[in-house]
Design a protein around this motif. Sequence first.
Motif, PDB file in Angstrom:
ATOM      1  N   LEU A 291      20.039  17.865 -33.862  1.00 15.17           N
ATOM      2  CA  LEU A 291      20.383  19.254 -33.581  1.00 15.17           C
ATOM      3  C   LEU A 291      20.853  19.408 -32.137  1.00 15.17           C
ATOM      4  O   LEU A 291      21.854  20.076 -31.874  1.00 15.17           O
ATOM      5  N   GLN A 292      20.153  18.787 -31.211  1.00 13.94           N
ATOM      6  CA  GLN A 292      20.538  18.888 -29.795  1.00 13.94           C
ATOM      7  C   GLN A 292      21.942  18.321 -29.579  1.00 13.94           C
ATOM      8  O   GLN A 292      22.752  18.911 -28.872  1.00 13.94           O
TER       9      GLN A 292
ATOM     10  N   LEU B 264      19.368  23.027 -39.660  1.00 18.59           N
ATOM     11  CA  LEU B 264      18.619  22.563 -38.493  1.00 18.59           C
ATOM     12  C   LEU B 264      18.416  23.695 -37.491  1.00 18.59           C
ATOM     13  O   LEU B 264      17.330  23.843 -36.923  1.00 18.59           O
TER      14      LEU B 264
ATOM     15  N   ARG C   6      24.435  20.743 -31.240  1.00 17.13           N
ATOM     16  CA  ARG C   6      24.443  22.007 -30.493  1.00 17.13           C
ATOM     17  C   ARG C   6      25.211  21.875 -29.186  1.00 17.13           C
ATOM     18  O   ARG C   6      25.954  22.770 -28.796  1.00 17.13           O
TER      19      ARG C   6
ATOM     20  N   GLY D 268      15.433  14.982 -36.348  1.00 22.71           N
ATOM     21  CA  GLY D 268      16.166  16.213 -36.626  1.00 22.71           C
ATOM     22  C   GLY D 268      16.415  17.017 -35.365  1.00 22.71           C
ATOM     23  O   GLY D 268      17.516  17.555 -35.161  1.00 22.71           O
ATOM     24  N   ARG D 269      15.409  17.092 -34.494  1.00 25.89           N
ATOM     25  CA  ARG D 269      15.584  17.811 -33.227  1.00 25.89           C
ATOM     26  C   ARG D 269      16.635  17.122 -32.351  1.00 25.89           C
ATOM     27  O   ARG D 269      17.449  17.785 -31.700  1.00 25.89           O
TER      28      ARG D 269
ATOM     29  N   GLU E 101       8.463  25.800 -35.968  1.00 28.78           N
ATOM     30  CA  GLU E 101       7.436  24.762 -36.057  1.00 28.78           C
ATOM     31  C   GLU E 101       6.051  25.296 -36.394  1.00 28.78           C
ATOM     32  O   GLU E 101       5.316  24.677 -37.144  1.00 28.78           O
TER      33      GLU E 101
ATOM     34  N   LEU F 100      14.309  15.777 -41.604  1.00 26.67           N
ATOM     35  CA  LEU F 100      13.287  16.770 -41.906  1.00 26.67           C
ATOM     36  C   LEU F 100      12.333  16.217 -42.945  1.00 26.67           C
ATOM     37  O   LEU F 100      12.600  15.182 -43.560  1.00 26.67           O
TER      38      LEU F 100
ATOM     39  N   ALA G  52      14.679  25.048 -36.235  1.00 25.96           N
ATOM     40  CA  ALA G  52      14.254  24.729 -34.867  1.00 25.96           C
ATOM     41  C   ALA G  52      13.142  25.628 -34.337  1.00 25.96           C
ATOM     42  O   ALA G  52      12.174  25.127 -33.775  1.00 25.96           O
TER      43      ALA G  52
ATOM     44  N   LEU H 116      11.245  20.267 -39.385  1.00 23.40           N
ATOM     45  CA  LEU H 116      12.159  19.421 -38.626  1.00 23.40           C
ATOM     46  C   LEU H 116      11.390  18.249 -38.018  1.00 23.40           C
ATOM     47  O   LEU H 116      10.283  18.425 -37.518  1.00 23.40           O
ATOM     48  N   THR H 117      11.968  17.065 -38.062  1.00 20.81           N
ATOM     49  CA  THR H 117      11.358  15.883 -37.443  1.00 20.81           C
ATOM     50  C   THR H 117      11.914  15.705 -36.030  1.00 20.81           C
ATOM     51  O   THR H 117      12.840  16.404 -35.619  1.00 20.81           O
ATOM     52  N   ASP H 118      11.369  14.735 -35.297  1.00 20.96           N
ATOM     53  CA  ASP H 118      11.906  14.423 -33.968  1.00 20.96           C
ATOM     54  C   ASP H 118      13.370  14.003 -34.081  1.00 20.96           C
ATOM     55  O   ASP H 118      14.195  14.397 -33.249  1.00 20.96           O
TER      56      ASP H 118
END
Length: 162
Positions: free
Chosen positions: A118-119, A54, A122, A114-115, A61, A94, A58, A110-112
Amino acid sequence: MPSEPRDRSSDGARCQALDNDLVWAIRMISTALRRAAAEASETLPGGSRAYLVLMALAPTEDNPPTQLELAGRVGLDRTVMTYLLDDLEERGVLVRRPNPRDRRSRHVILTDEGRAQLQRVRTETAAAETRLLAELGEEERTQFRDLLARVAHTAQRGTRGD
């Protein structure tokens, strides 16, 4: 401003020979960060491997990598990468789309969801990093990260035979 060195006399049975040993230092750092990343990413299929995927996706895109490129970036065998991507795609983290230039390869995007995942991961790993680097001032943290990244790139080139 650099932080003051700690008084190491209170560390008891500390082995001073290890203080300047790179293998020991990297092992201690790696163990702490791996544990934090594993805990933060335990809800993702593939755990901390998924986190690395991920992170690598990121910033891509506009120019998504192929599966093979992604495997090289994160240092995973392409067969392992395929299974991991299957699991992540099944979870909606993803998507893979045919490469318009070469229909035999697939771009990984990455999909929404996935984001968002990841956030979350992270944020949790950043808290662990902050605790781990507490002995360093802000400038030292930046320099430490920059130096480690340079060494990591050298190591990655060495494992690929470049």
